[in-house]
Design an enzyme around this catalytic site. Structure first.
Site, PDB file in Angstrom:
ATOM      1  CB  SER A  54      -0.924   0.024   1.213  1.00  0.00           C
ATOM      2  OG  SER A  54      -1.731   1.183   1.181  1.00  0.00           O
ATOM      3  CB  VAL A  59       8.410   0.000   4.173  1.00  0.00           C
ATOM      4  CG1 VAL A  59       9.354  -0.757   3.243  1.00  0.00           C
ATOM      5  CG2 VAL A  59       8.950  -0.059   5.600  1.00  0.00           C
ATOM      6  CB  CYS A  60       4.579   1.161   0.499  1.00  0.00           C
ATOM      7  SG  CYS A  60       4.181  -0.518   1.031  1.00  0.00           S
ATOM      8  CB  SER A  61       5.840   6.237   1.374  1.00  0.00           C
ATOM      9  OG  SER A  61       6.087   7.562   1.003  1.00  0.00           O
TER      10      SER A  61
END
Length: 166
Positions: A54, A59-61
């Protein structure tokens, strides 16, 4: 099949694992304008496919930002960030982060990408964290399924493989 965990809990991946040397499977996802996009839309280019659970999480960002910063100077290379986030949420994140040129693609509709690349987490209906590098002929030259979903991928290896493939 690759074994992964989410916050230490074992998870089940759905789909066929993709390995180095494989012909990359085709898929259909949606862009921010809700238009279908397939692998063939990027024919002739090296592709770094950054798969995230997501986009609006830490971490995804960071992963999305890092790949786009690191790979922006690569010749004939596109960076595709794929998640099951709705295209509207992906666009909002890109606008908020000041990254309007990031290519985010949504697999929320039918998990076409996730099942083709073996990255759907059955228990969560999210995609696991993974990175694939495809050459211009759509052969897989790098495949990383991150063992713990909350960990970062190996950015350096993926960027190096893309540079070697250019």
């Amino acid at each position: 099949m690759t074994k992964i965990t989410f916050m230490g809990t074992p998870m089940t991946l759905i789909g066929k694992e993709v390995k180095v040397g494989d012909k990359a499977p085709d898929f259909t996802v949606l862009n921010q304008g809700l238009e279908p996009v397939t692998l063939s839309d990027y024919d002739g280019k090296v592709k770094i496919i950054s798969v995230i659970p997501s986009i609006d999480t830490g971490v995804c960002s960071q992963q999305t930002r890092k790949f786009n910063e690191e790979a922006s100077s690569l010749e004939n290379t596109v960076i595709l960030t794929i998640s099951v986030d709705l295209p509207f949420a992906q666009k909002k994140w890109c606008d908020t982060e000041g990254l309007p040129n990031v290519t985010t693609l949504s697999d929320h509709r039918d998990l076409s990408f996730g099942e083709a690349y073996g990255v759907v987490i059955e228990e969560l209906r999210l995609l696991t964290r993974a990175v694939f590098v495809l050459n211009s002929d759509n052969r897989v030259v790098h495949a990383e399924y991150v063992g713990e979903v909350t960990d970062h991928p190996d950015y350096e290896t993926a960027i190096t493989k893309a540079k070697e493939t250019e």
